[in-house]
Design an enzyme around this catalytic site. Structure first.
Site, PDB file in Angstrom:
ATOM      1  N   HIS A 335      40.946  37.434  46.406  1.00  0.00           N
ATOM      2  CA  HIS A 335      40.504  37.936  45.102  1.00  0.00           C
ATOM      3  C   HIS A 335      38.967  37.964  45.052  1.00  0.00           C
ATOM      4  O   HIS A 335      38.360  38.979  44.701  1.00  0.00           O
ATOM      5  CB  HIS A 335      41.089  37.014  44.021  1.00  0.00           C
ATOM      6  CG  HIS A 335      40.621  37.283  42.616  1.00  0.00           C
ATOM      7  ND1 HIS A 335      41.487  37.627  41.602  1.00  0.00           N
ATOM      8  CD2 HIS A 335      39.393  37.209  42.041  1.00  0.00           C
ATOM      9  CE1 HIS A 335      40.806  37.781  40.483  1.00  0.00           C
ATOM     10  NE2 HIS A 335      39.525  37.524  40.713  1.00  0.00           N
ATOM     11  N   GLU A 336      38.363  36.852  45.439  1.00  0.00           N
ATOM     12  CA  GLU A 336      36.893  36.792  45.393  1.00  0.00           C
ATOM     13  C   GLU A 336      36.274  37.772  46.370  1.00  0.00           C
ATOM     14  O   GLU A 336      35.253  38.392  46.090  1.00  0.00           O
ATOM     15  CB  GLU A 336      36.400  35.367  45.688  1.00  0.00           C
ATOM     16  CG  GLU A 336      36.945  34.292  44.755  1.00  0.00           C
ATOM     17  CD  GLU A 336      36.878  34.640  43.289  1.00  0.00           C
ATOM     18  OE1 GLU A 336      35.888  35.256  42.866  1.00  0.00           O
ATOM     19  OE2 GLU A 336      37.839  34.307  42.549  1.00  0.00           O
ATOM     20  N   HIS A 339      36.045  41.166  45.085  1.00  0.00           N
ATOM     21  CA  HIS A 339      34.935  41.293  44.132  1.00  0.00           C
ATOM     22  C   HIS A 339      33.619  41.665  44.800  1.00  0.00           C
ATOM     23  O   HIS A 339      32.702  42.131  44.134  1.00  0.00           O
ATOM     24  CB  HIS A 339      34.705  39.961  43.420  1.00  0.00           C
ATOM     25  CG  HIS A 339      35.548  39.749  42.206  1.00  0.00           C
ATOM     26  ND1 HIS A 339      35.743  40.704  41.243  1.00  0.00           N
ATOM     27  CD2 HIS A 339      36.209  38.644  41.766  1.00  0.00           C
ATOM     28  CE1 HIS A 339      36.499  40.210  40.275  1.00  0.00           C
ATOM     29  NE2 HIS A 339      36.801  38.958  40.568  1.00  0.00           N
TER      30      HIS A 339
HETATM   31 ZN    ZN Z   1      37.863  37.532  39.525  1.00  0.00          ZN
END
Ligand code: ZN
Length: 897
Positions: A335-336, A339
């Site tokens: 997830h990171e 980003h």
């Molecule tokens: Zn996030």
């Protein structure tokens, strides 16, 4: 020893005060960026004295060059520091007196090209907002890290704190030479400076300069300092057809945890992720190095600072972790990493479009775990975990469209919720099914290349999507992104024997019916006599449009157990209303396909919450079928839900028996399993449940005494986590005294132990203990008046709420009386913990009483009526808690009728 002797919170003079002026509005931000552009932001942070005992502040020098298209006008910098010593704008000193204690530094009479230099003093944080300072109880060492989103870089340095005023950041840290000193960019120079590090015997000082960043929003800049332990790695790869790239990798955590840091697994996942995202996005990773740091007392799971990602250190597994926990960690890691592109490279203009990064990162995180790692249960976790979160949130009166109306920072702070993350991600999964995976991928690529290092909004994304799919996506976006509420899909058999799917549901914002385009698989699962499971016999891809007849489906002969599943493959976002025949089948027979199984259990849980399936029938099914499920992530979710079902949705007259039965079944299961993740999950749940029922306390006590073998239990690792969980349960029932808890902590003084110890102390079943715990939670301070860290505040709140609600009912009135004061006095993160955690939300409905008449519900309604003008974010918490309470009481009522 006692828990406060080395308490770092004694170092701080008080929580951050909150003033009206802190709350930057969308209009103010838009007005500022309309005439400003920022070039560079030089930040020099001096941490020479950060290790000194009792350190509270540190000096910062900031230099910002920016342009104004409205020379002669004025603007302001955001800053929540301790003091401002000097402000020099374009060579002229400005009076500083007016900046002290204010949240803004006014910059009058701007030129076209401006340079502002500020010398100031900032405060270390104990709330995890800004530059957090932690003293490790294990060895007394000091650790620092920053956390800024949405708007806390202004706690560290003066800044234009809004995502669309990006700048090139040039950061330096002065600090102890023996420490890790890191920031977004790699270290480029290091020079010895005169003096010695305060608080560290014989340690000199260095000034470390970091590579200047590409253009960044301030909320993703980051600092790290402390005696962290580091493991290095390297990734090489890149975009096909482009120059290959090398990215230095590092994982760090504090020294006391270093022996538990499984760096190889983390580095392996990191390399796989970088491979995956380069192939997926075709845009080279632009941030140089990639550090991942596990930090103490962290308020969230992780934060995507480019080149310096921070994670909760709960992800350093110092006690036995299940495979599901490792998968969750992998999901967060991915997830990171997503980003780095969605959010860091292309950033939302304002917090309305927070979903443009969070929904995407959430979806891409699950996709990357599915496609780039060895875990095969990513979409199962998603169906069972993330989506459940979204469905809960989307049925609250406070729900909102995925694209939200965020008028100011306080509202932004409350918007990191199940809608922005999980619903958004679910809708993107549906979008990928709707336009096709290829089109979805191509849209992302165009979005990055078009908006790299800039900002974007919904329309920018819709236009790339329209280009690649060849369709006008406006009506799709209106239906899915700009309206709220959960659609309900019901598959049933009509009088003519055909399968039909109906969509219903209400938009809570408008009260109107929900109508959304869905691409789904409608499936039939029939009892297979040889395996005893419900096996998929056919499934048909279907585009739903109002009431839809699915013609190609074949049904079994009447009487043969079968399941009709309107969202087979879990492609869309919808609650499922299972028909009676399906419910009867799935409560007795296991579903063979893992994803369909997870989808069905999610549907059953929704029915419990809606009062359509009694808690007792759900629990029976969990005890027989649920515990046998192979995917631990699903078992864990079912166990959590079972405890919720007992405390919230079971009428009081049925509860005791049911709790005893469930606890008994868990105890049995623990001895059947002989090790493994499901055994551990069951042991954790038994501990939580035993805060409520005394049925298995003897077992917990015997296990703590080392009698597992004589009880026929093997393979259960009684490590620090499990020991404390058992001790806490025994404490709630008065079976363990303070001396035992103190001795347990003295035997192993860790950060985890201290939190667990505090919870246990507040969980003791005496009125005077509860009174003290309540007062500490409301004040946000410990028994010596020192500020509680967030973890310790939560432990106090949770400990207070342990035990029967009658024990603490006296404090309900004080709770309501204190709300506004708590909200004004504490930071929003702290206040949310207290307001939500102390809410009297677990209650019994008396026979013949209506849910709305329950005193806690009435008192909440009264408070809300009387505090119409309270901050929206505070009201939002109360409205949500009230809704949860009423939902529970209604389910209890339904279970009686
Ligand atoms: Zn996030």
């Amino acid at each position: 020893m006692t828990i406060t002797d080395t308490d770092a919170s004694a170092d701080l003079d008080g929580p951050f005060p909150r003033a009206e002026v802190e709350n930057l509005t969308r209009d103010e931000a838009a007005a500022r960026s309309a005439h400003l552009s920022v070039q560079t932001c030089d930040v020099d942070v001096d941490l020479s004295a950060a290790a000194a005992e009792g350190a509270t502040t540190y000096p910062v020098t900031t230099r910002i060059s920016f342009r104004s298209s409205a020379p002669g006008g004025e603007t302001f910098l955001d800053y929540l520091g301790a003091s401002v010593e000097e402000v020099v704008l374009n060579g002229a000193a400005l009076p500083v007196a007016e900046h002290v204690g204010a949240a803004r530094i006014r910059l009058p009479e701007l030129a076209e090209e401006n340079l502002v230099e500020i010398r100031s003093t900032s405060r270390f944080s104990r709330s995890g907002e800004g530059l957090h300072r932690f003293v490790d109880p294990a060895d007394g060492q000091v650790y620092l890290y920053t956390q800024y989103e949405p708007a806390d870089s202004r706690r560290v340095f003066p800044v234009f704190e809004q995502p669309d005023l990006k700048a090139v950041f040039r950061i330096t840290i002065t600090g102890p030479e023996t420490w890790e000193l890191r920031s977004n960019g790699a270290e480029t120079s290091r020079e010895q400076v005169p003096g010695a590090a305060a608080g560290l015997e014989g340690v000199g000082l260095v000034r470390v300069r970091f590579a200047e960043t590409r253009r960044l929003s301030s909320y993703i800049t980051a600092l790290l300092a402390g005696p962290y332990r580091r493991v290095d790695g390297l990734w090489s790869g890149g975009v096909e057809g482009e120059e290959p790239l090398e990215v230095p990798l590092a994982v760090l955590c504090r020294s006391a945890l270093a022996e538990h840091l499984d760096a190889e697994e983390l580095l392996d996942l990191t390399r796989r992720g970088l491979d995956f995202f380069h192939a997926e996005f075709a845009f080279t990773y632009p941030w140089g190095k990639y550090d991942q740091v596990f930090v103490p007392e962290y308020n969230l799971g992780a934060m995507e600072n480019p080149g310096l990602v921070t994670f909760t250190e709960a992800y350093v597994f110092d006690t036995a972790a299940t495979d599901a926990q490792r998968e969750t960690r992998a999901n967060t890691l991915m997830h990171e990493m997503a980003h780095m592109w969605f959010g860091d490279l292309v950033t939302m203009r304002w917090w309305d479009d927070l979903w443009l990064k969070e929904s995407f990162a959430d979806y891409m995180g699950s996709l990357a775990v599915d496609e780039a790692t060895d875990w095969t249960t990513s979409w199962i976790s998603f169906a069972n975990g993330r989506k459940a979160w979204a469905y809960v949130q989307d049925q609250l009166p406070t729900t909102h469209p995925i694209v939200a109306d965020i008028t100011d920072l306080e509202a932004a702070d409350q918007n990191f919720d199940g809608i922005t993350y999980a619903k958004g991600a679910s809708v993107l999964k549906q979008l990928a099914a709707f336009v096709g995976r290829e089109a979805f991928r191509e849209a992302a690529r165009r979005y990055f290349s078009r908006h790299a290092f800039g900002n974007a909004s919904l329309n920018d994304f819709l236009s790339v999507l329209g280009e690649v799919s060849g369709r006008d996506m406006t009506s799709w976006a209106e239906a899915w992104l700009q309206t709220a509420g959960v659609p309900v899909l019901a598959a049933s058999v009509d009088d003519a024997g055909r399968v039909v799917v109906d969509e219903s549901g209400t938009d809570p914002a408008t009260g109107g019916p929900i109508s959304r385009p869905h691409v789904v698989e409608v499936g039939v699962h029939v009892l297979d006599e040889t395996t005893g499971t419900l096996r998929r016999t056919c499934s048909v891809p279907t585009t739903l449009d109002g009431r839809t007849v699915v013609t190609e489906l074949e049904l079994p002969a009447p009487g043969v157990p079968r399941l009709l599943l309107a969202n087979d493959e879990d492609l869309t976002y919808a609650k499922l209303s299972l028909d009676a025949e399906s419910v009867a089948a799935v409560l007795v027979h296991p579903v063979q396909d893992p994803l369909a199984r997870a989808t069905v259990w999610a549907a059953l849980w929704s029915m419990v919450r809606d009062g359509e399936l009694s808690a007792s029938r759900f629990l029976e099914a969990v005890m027989t079928l649920g515990l046998q499920i192979e995917e631990v992530v699903v078992v864990q979710a079912l166990l959590r839900q079972s405890v919720r079902a007992l405390e919230l949705y079971t009428p009081v007259e049925q509860r005791e028996t049911l709790e005893e039965r469930f606890a008994g079944r868990l105890a049995e299961f623990i001895s059947e399993e002989a090790g493994g993740d499901r055994q551990r999950a069951a042991a954790r749940t038994l501990a939580t449940l035993s805060r409520r029922t005394s049925a298995q306390l003897e077992l917990l006590a015997a296990l703590l005494d080392g009698e597992a073998a004589s009880l026929g239990i093997s393979g259960l690792d009684l490590d620090e986590e499990i020991r404390w969980a058992f001790l806490q349960a025994l404490t709630v029932h008065g079976r363990v005294q303070r001396e035992v808890l103190d001795a347990e902590l003295a035997a192993r003084t860790t950060a985890r132990g201290r939190i667990a110890h505090r919870l246990a102390l507040a969980a003791r079943p005496q009125a005077e203990v509860k009174r003290a715990a309540f007062a500490q939670a409301i004040a946000g301070t410990d028994e010596h008046g020192a500020e509680l860290s967030n973890d310790h505040l939560t432990a106090t709140v949770v400990g207070f709420r342990c035990g029967p609600s009658t024990l603490v009912a006296d404090h309900d009135e004080d709770y309501f009386a204190a709300l506004q004061d708590v909200w004004t006095r504490m930071s929003q993160g702290q206040a949310t913990r207290v307001v939500s955690g102390l809410y009297p939300g677990v209650q019994d409905l008396a026979a013949g009483q209506s849910p709305e008449e329950h005193p806690a519900a009435r008192r909440t309604a009264e408070w809300l009526r009387a505090h119409d003008d309270a901050p929206a974010a505070l009201r939002r918490i109360l409205i949500e808690e009230q809704d949860g309470l009423l939902r529970g009481l209604r389910a209890q009522q339904a279970a009686r009728s």
